[in-house]
Each structure stands twice: as C-alpha cells, then as structure tokens.
Design a protein around this motif. Structure first.
Motif, PDB file in Angstrom:
ATOM      1  N   VAL A   1      12.419   2.984   0.205  1.00 26.75           N
ATOM      2  CA  VAL A   1      11.999   1.893  -0.685  1.00 26.75           C
ATOM      3  C   VAL A   1      13.140   0.878  -0.665  1.00 26.75           C
ATOM      4  O   VAL A   1      14.308   1.263  -0.799  1.00 26.75           O
ATOM      5  CB  VAL A   1      11.751   2.391  -2.131  1.00 26.75           C
ATOM      6  CG1 VAL A   1      11.421   1.223  -3.046  1.00 26.75           C
ATOM      7  CG2 VAL A   1      10.618   3.410  -2.158  1.00 26.75           C
ATOM      8  N   LEU A   2      12.827  -0.392  -0.482  1.00 19.18           N
ATOM      9  CA  LEU A   2      13.883  -1.402  -0.345  1.00 19.18           C
ATOM     10  C   LEU A   2      14.779  -1.447  -1.576  1.00 19.18           C
ATOM     11  O   LEU A   2      14.299  -1.399  -2.709  1.00 19.18           O
ATOM     12  CB  LEU A   2      13.279  -2.789  -0.127  1.00 19.18           C
ATOM     13  CG  LEU A   2      12.538  -3.022   1.188  1.00 19.18           C
ATOM     14  CD1 LEU A   2      12.062  -4.461   1.258  1.00 19.18           C
ATOM     15  CD2 LEU A   2      13.411  -2.682   2.391  1.00 19.18           C
ATOM     16  N   ASP A   3      16.088  -1.516  -1.320  1.00 19.83           N
ATOM     17  CA  ASP A   3      17.078  -1.633  -2.389  1.00 19.83           C
ATOM     18  C   ASP A   3      18.264  -2.363  -1.762  1.00 19.83           C
ATOM     19  O   ASP A   3      18.964  -1.801  -0.905  1.00 19.83           O
ATOM     20  CB  ASP A   3      17.471  -0.223  -2.865  1.00 19.83           C
ATOM     21  CG  ASP A   3      18.627  -0.245  -3.854  1.00 19.83           C
ATOM     22  OD1 ASP A   3      19.173  -1.336  -4.122  1.00 19.83           O
ATOM     23  OD2 ASP A   3      18.997   0.841  -4.341  1.00 19.83           O
TER      24      ASP A   3
ATOM     25  N   GLY B   1      -7.625   4.663  -2.833  1.00 16.71           N
ATOM     26  CA  GLY B   1      -7.594   4.702  -1.368  1.00 16.71           C
ATOM     27  C   GLY B   1      -6.283   4.273  -0.751  1.00 16.71           C
ATOM     28  O   GLY B   1      -6.019   4.539   0.417  1.00 16.71           O
ATOM     29  N   ILE B   2      -5.417   3.603  -1.557  1.00 15.17           N
ATOM     30  CA  ILE B   2      -4.130   3.168  -0.982  1.00 15.17           C
ATOM     31  C   ILE B   2      -2.942   3.619  -1.833  1.00 15.17           C
ATOM     32  O   ILE B   2      -1.809   3.235  -1.565  1.00 15.17           O
ATOM     33  CB  ILE B   2      -4.078   1.626  -0.766  1.00 15.17           C
ATOM     34  CG1 ILE B   2      -4.422   0.867  -2.054  1.00 15.17           C
ATOM     35  CG2 ILE B   2      -4.977   1.203   0.377  1.00 15.17           C
ATOM     36  CD1 ILE B   2      -4.183  -0.651  -1.958  1.00 15.17           C
ATOM     37  N   GLU B   3      -3.197   4.464  -2.853  1.00 14.55           N
ATOM     38  CA  GLU B   3      -2.131   4.855  -3.788  1.00 14.55           C
ATOM     39  C   GLU B   3      -0.955   5.562  -3.108  1.00 14.55           C
ATOM     40  O   GLU B   3       0.188   5.428  -3.535  1.00 14.55           O
ATOM     41  CB  GLU B   3      -2.707   5.707  -4.934  1.00 14.55           C
ATOM     42  CG  GLU B   3      -3.467   6.965  -4.550  1.00 14.55           C
ATOM     43  CD  GLU B   3      -4.887   6.693  -3.992  1.00 14.55           C
ATOM     44  OE1 GLU B   3      -5.337   5.537  -4.039  1.00 14.55           O
ATOM     45  OE2 GLU B   3      -5.499   7.645  -3.498  1.00 14.55           O
ATOM     46  N   SER B   4      -1.227   6.284  -1.995  1.00 13.34           N
ATOM     47  CA  SER B   4      -0.122   6.970  -1.302  1.00 13.34           C
ATOM     48  C   SER B   4       0.679   6.014  -0.421  1.00 13.34           C
ATOM     49  O   SER B   4       1.676   6.409   0.182  1.00 13.34           O
ATOM     50  CB  SER B   4      -0.659   8.115  -0.442  1.00 13.34           C
ATOM     51  OG  SER B   4      -1.286   9.068  -1.261  1.00 13.34           O
ATOM     52  N   LEU B   5       0.204   4.765  -0.327  1.00 13.57           N
ATOM     53  CA  LEU B   5       0.924   3.768   0.478  1.00 13.57           C
ATOM     54  C   LEU B   5       1.806   2.895  -0.410  1.00 13.57           C
ATOM     55  O   LEU B   5       2.281   1.841   0.015  1.00 13.57           O
ATOM     56  CB  LEU B   5      -0.078   2.915   1.272  1.00 13.57           C
ATOM     57  CG  LEU B   5      -1.085   3.712   2.122  1.00 13.57           C
ATOM     58  CD1 LEU B   5      -2.029   2.773   2.855  1.00 13.57           C
ATOM     59  CD2 LEU B   5      -0.357   4.605   3.122  1.00 13.57           C
ATOM     60  N   ALA B   6       2.012   3.341  -1.661  1.00 13.63           N
ATOM     61  CA  ALA B   6       2.907   2.628  -2.586  1.00 13.63           C
ATOM     62  C   ALA B   6       4.318   2.630  -2.024  1.00 13.63           C
ATOM     63  O   ALA B   6       4.740   3.599  -1.378  1.00 13.63           O
ATOM     64  CB  ALA B   6       2.884   3.315  -3.950  1.00 13.63           C
ATOM     65  N   GLY B   7       5.034   1.541  -2.260  1.00 14.97           N
ATOM     66  CA  GLY B   7       6.454   1.489  -1.879  1.00 14.97           C
ATOM     67  C   GLY B   7       6.694   1.063  -0.446  1.00 14.97           C
ATOM     68  O   GLY B   7       7.842   0.858  -0.045  1.00 14.97           O
ATOM     69  N   ILE B   8       5.631   0.922   0.360  1.00 13.49           N
ATOM     70  CA  ILE B   8       5.831   0.423   1.730  1.00 13.49           C
ATOM     71  C   ILE B   8       6.063  -1.087   1.641  1.00 13.49           C
ATOM     72  O   ILE B   8       5.269  -1.798   1.038  1.00 13.49           O
ATOM     73  CB  ILE B   8       4.607   0.729   2.633  1.00 13.49           C
ATOM     74  CG1 ILE B   8       4.383   2.244   2.735  1.00 13.49           C
ATOM     75  CG2 ILE B   8       4.798   0.119   4.026  1.00 13.49           C
ATOM     76  CD1 ILE B   8       3.209   2.648   3.621  1.00 13.49           C
ATOM     77  N   PRO B   9       7.170  -1.576   2.222  1.00 17.11           N
ATOM     78  CA  PRO B   9       7.438  -3.016   2.116  1.00 17.11           C
ATOM     79  C   PRO B   9       6.465  -3.829   2.973  1.00 17.11           C
ATOM     80  O   PRO B   9       5.703  -3.268   3.757  1.00 17.11           O
ATOM     81  CB  PRO B   9       8.855  -3.163   2.670  1.00 17.11           C
ATOM     82  CG  PRO B   9       9.350  -1.818   2.977  1.00 17.11           C
ATOM     83  CD  PRO B   9       8.206  -0.870   2.978  1.00 17.11           C
ATOM     84  N   GLY B  10       6.525  -5.140   2.821  1.00 14.99           N
ATOM     85  CA  GLY B  10       5.749  -6.020   3.686  1.00 14.99           C
ATOM     86  C   GLY B  10       4.563  -6.647   2.993  1.00 14.99           C
ATOM     87  O   GLY B  10       4.443  -6.594   1.771  1.00 14.99           O
ATOM     88  N   THR B  11       3.690  -7.236   3.818  1.00 16.58           N
ATOM     89  CA  THR B  11       2.571  -8.023   3.300  1.00 16.58           C
ATOM     90  C   THR B  11       1.232  -7.365   3.633  1.00 16.58           C
ATOM     91  O   THR B  11       1.147  -6.530   4.542  1.00 16.58           O
ATOM     92  CB  THR B  11       2.584  -9.426   3.938  1.00 16.58           C
ATOM     93  OG1 THR B  11       2.588  -9.261   5.367  1.00 16.58           O
ATOM     94  CG2 THR B  11       3.800 -10.233   3.505  1.00 16.58           C
ATOM     95  N   VAL B  12       0.209  -7.821   2.911  1.00 16.81           N
ATOM     96  CA  VAL B  12      -1.147  -7.308   3.138  1.00 16.81           C
ATOM     97  C   VAL B  12      -1.627  -7.659   4.552  1.00 16.81           C
ATOM     98  O   VAL B  12      -2.243  -6.836   5.229  1.00 16.81           O
ATOM     99  CB  VAL B  12      -2.098  -7.884   2.064  1.00 16.81           C
ATOM    100  CG1 VAL B  12      -3.552  -7.640   2.415  1.00 16.81           C
ATOM    101  CG2 VAL B  12      -1.759  -7.268   0.699  1.00 16.81           C
TER     102      VAL B  12
END
Ligand SMILES: Cc1cc2nc3c(=O)[nH]c(=O)nc-3n(C[C@H](O)[C@H](O)[C@H](O)COP(=O)(O)OP(=O)(O)OC[C@H]3O[C@@H](n4cnc5c(N)ncnc54)[C@H](O)[C@@H]3O)c2cc1C
Length: 315
Positions: free
Chosen positions: A200-202, A100-111
């Motif tokens: 994606v943060l770098d 349900g959240i696999e496409s939200l991979a790589g988004i920075p930040g907290t839950v």
C-alpha cells in the motif's frame, strides 16, 4: 516540464518532450487527437504505479488522465471515468454495497488502467466485474464500446497488453449486492495484509516506492513443474498447467529481501521478494539492472524466464 519520476510510484524516469493533462472526458478526447497527430512516441499515464520510464524519455509525449466521475446506472451497473482513483473507488463501492472488487482494495492507480493488466489480488480479478468500456482506438481513430469478451482478459493480461493501442476513457462495471459492512470489513482486512508487505503506498516507506510485483507468477506445464524442488509452491491452472510463485523462485535463487547490487539505489523490498524498490536515489537503469540480475539468477537456478509485470517505457 514535469519529470516523470514525480508522477510514478517507483519514482524514476526523465523529462518527456511534451506533457498534457486531461481533466474531463471531452478534454481527453481532444487531447488524445492532438497527441496522436503530433507524435508516434506517446503514452497515456494514470497513477504511474505500473510503469518504469527510462532516464532519457526526451522524445516521448505523455497524456496524463485525471478525468473523474462515478455514475450509478442502477441495478449494480456503474460507469466510472478513467482517471478516478482505483482504491478510493473500491471503498466507495463497498460503502454502496456493490460487491466484486473488495479484495482489490489498496491497489494503487486509476480505474482506466485496471483492465489493462486485469488487476488482481487475494483471489479476485477486475475482469469478473467489467461489463464494457469505452476505447479510443489508435489504429482507426474510432471510439469503440468493447464488451468484456472483446477485452480477452486472462491472468495479468488483456487485449490492451497484446498490441491493441489506444485510450480507455471510462469503464462500466456490473456488481453484485452484499452488505456494506461485510464488504468494508473484507476491504480493510486486505489493506492491512497488503500494508504489512509494503503493497500500500506510503511516501515515508521506501519499500512502497515500487511498481508492486515486478514479475508475474510463471505458468508452466505440470511436466516441467515436476522438475522443481517439491517444496516449490504450485497452484493448478487449467490444461495441465500450474502457476508458480515468482517470489519463492527469487528467494530460492539466493536473492533475499533487501538484496542490492553494490551500492545501487535499487533493492528488493525488505518486505516482499517480488517488489523492486527505489531507496531514494535509484536511476531507471539501476532498477532494470537489478531486474535483469534477478531474471538471470532465476533462469540459471530453475530454467524459468521471469516476465516483468510493469510496462517498461523508453528503454
Ligand atoms: C505498491 C503497489 C502495489 C500493487 N499491487 C498490485 C496488485 O495487488 N495487483 C495488481 O494487479 N497490480 C498491482 N500493482 C500494479 C498497479 O497498481 C496496477 O497495475 C494499476 O492498475 C496501474 O494503474 P495506474 O493508473 O497507476 O497505471 P499506470 O502505471 O499509469 O499505467 C500502466 C499502463 O496502463 C496504461 N494506461 C493507463 N491508463 C490507461 C487508460 N486510461 N487507457 C489505456 N491505457 C492506460 C499505461 O499507458 C501503461 O502502459 C501495484 C503497484 C504498486 C505500486
């Protein structure tokens, strides 16, 4: 005292009056009480990936949420503390076969911040998996358990962006089930596509010194959309409304990737027209100057007012 530029992904912002860090749920409750008793000018901070702080924040009190913990409640129900890193949690969930959240991979930040603007990407939004959350309400001082309906989620929006002030301390999710292999494959594909766009943060790549998309995609009536050039991308939403591409509007208002005003330290990302980036020495004022310039150009060309996505604090 910590400068907020070191705690935000766009790396601007001055030094606040006070700075507290909560490492545990109990500390979070106690420090929130202290914060609110001592100041009316306060903000809670997670990963700092969706905020632009002003250069002068000398009257601001900041509570940094670093609480951690993932609790498996069974049958796809999972409770996660607010300070848990979002993209690490996505990979953890994929490994467990929680879908349900696999496409939200790589988004920075907290839950804890994910419900605030109902984060979304690649056709998924966090709102479809949020079952409930614990909320400490600024107005009443009470701890509330809010259901998904109570959060009034919509596109990059929720009750928390509409004036309900307080602190999300944990989020409970209800996931579906899928093979961990297919979820991880999907998540890794998304991360690759995001990386190519500087999403994606770098720390080595200034195109990622940003807040991600600086503007939301405008939602306008079909009638208005017909006044735009036919090649302008449009997606149907409900009730005779359509969503437009803010990136397309910016580029077709004459602002190309890499654009900057004079020798400002703020530029449009060289990989994505929707991200405003800090090339290393930008001030908050320069970031906002560029944002206002983009808004003016898009408004003059298309009659559309772009709305900033990040939270602008102290301006
Ligand atoms: C490179 C990059 C790519 C991005 N891509 C996307 C994307 O694809 N989709 C998307 O939706 N967003 C995207 N974002 C935006 C951002 O990552 C998300 O909005 C994220 O959820 C912000 O989390 P945070 O912890 O960094 O929040 P912060 O920036 O720390 O805070 C954001 C807001 O939420 C409030 N807040 C934070 N934690 C809490 C809490 N526990 N309780 C109550 N309020 C809280 C803050 O006060 C602030 O108003 C991107 C950002 C960057 C830098």
């Amino acid at each position: 005292m910590t400068s907020l530029s070191s705690l935000t992904t766009i790396r601007v912002g001055g030094t606040p009056k006070e700075y507290f860090v909560a490492q545990t749920h109990a500390e979070l409750l106690a420090l929130t009480e202290k914060l609110w008793a001592g100041s009316e000018d306060w903000v809670v901070l997670g990963g700092g990936s969706n905020v632009v702080f002003a250069d002068d924040v000398s009257s601001l009190s900041v509570l940094h949420i670093k609480t951690k913990g993932i609790e498996d409640l069974g049958s796809g129900r999972v409770r996660v503390q607010a300070g848990q890193d979002w993209s690490e949690f996505v990979l953890y969930a994929c490994n467990k076969g929680w879908a349900g959240i696999e496409s939200l991979a790589g988004i920075p930040g907290t839950v804890g911040a994910a419900p605030v603007q109902n984060i979304g990407a690649y056709g998924q939004e966090v709102s479809t998996t949020v079952k409930s959350l614990e909320f400490l309400d600024y107005k009443t001082g009470e701890i509330q358990i809010l259901s998904n309906d109570d959060c009034s989620f919509s596109y990059r929006d929720s009750v928390f962006k509409q004036g309900k002030q307080g602190v999300i301390t944990w989020v409970e999710f209800q996931f579906g089930e899928e093979s961990s292999m297919s979820l991880l494959t999907k998540a890794n594909e998304v991360i690759q596509q995001r990386s190519a766009k500087g999403m994606v943060l770098d720390s080595q790549d200034h195109d990622t010194w940003s807040c991600g998309s600086f503007f939301t995609n405008p939602i306008v009536s079909e009638t208005f959309a017909r006044t735009l050039p036919v090649e302008a991308p449009q997606w149907e939403v409900d009730n005779d409304m359509v969503k437009l591409s803010a990136a397309w509007l910016i580029e077709h208002a004459g602002l190309s990737k890499g654009f900057r005003l004079g020798n400002s330290g703020a530029t449009i990302s060289s990989k994505h027209a929707l991200a405003i980036t800090n090339r290393g020495n930008a001030s908050s004022e320069q970031i906002l100057e560029l944002a206002r310039f983009i808004q003016t150009q898009v408004s003059n060309n298309f009659g559309i007012n772009l709305v900033p996505e990040p939270n602008l604090i102290g301006f």
